[in-house]
Design an enzyme around this catalytic site. Sequence first.
Site, PDB file in Angstrom:
ATOM      1  N   CYS A  30       0.827  -1.212   0.000  1.00  0.00           N
ATOM      2  CA  CYS A  30       0.000   0.000   0.000  1.00  0.00           C
ATOM      3  C   CYS A  30       0.866   1.270   0.000  1.00  0.00           C
ATOM      4  O   CYS A  30       1.582   1.530   0.964  1.00  0.00           O
ATOM      5  CB  CYS A  30      -0.907  -0.062   1.234  1.00  0.00           C
ATOM      6  SG  CYS A  30      -1.688   1.482   1.679  1.00  0.00           S
ATOM      7  N   CYS A  33       0.119   3.830   2.748  1.00  0.00           N
ATOM      8  CA  CYS A  33       0.581   3.293   4.044  1.00  0.00           C
ATOM      9  C   CYS A  33       2.049   3.647   4.269  1.00  0.00           C
ATOM     10  O   CYS A  33       2.458   3.943   5.397  1.00  0.00           O
ATOM     11  CB  CYS A  33       0.424   1.773   4.090  1.00  0.00           C
ATOM     12  SG  CYS A  33      -1.284   1.202   3.953  1.00  0.00           S
TER      13      CYS A  33
END
Length: 105
Positions: A30, A33
């Site tokens: 991600c 993230c």
Amino acid sequence: MPIEVTDGNFEEVVLKSDKPVIVDFWAEWCGPCRMVSPVIEEISKEFSGKAVVAKCDVDSNPQVTSKFGIRNIPTVLFFKNGKVADKQVGAVPKSNFVSKLNALL
């Protein structure tokens, strides 16, 4: 450094904590993230002794991820007294996390 929480230790580390807890739900793949991760690390240093800062890999911990209805990542949950007190979804400035955490102290 943030504590790594799992399906196995989540209850002990997060739900039974006597301090406010911030949990970053993330995944290796991600992009947003990876933007949030250094911010979470800074917060863990700044709030050392005042709050518990943890990270939970959604791919490795499906039970916790499902229990708290995590559908989008990064999602950061804020816990107080074993209950979800606040939530932040997506990559946001550090000040957003800090103000939500300060409100729980």
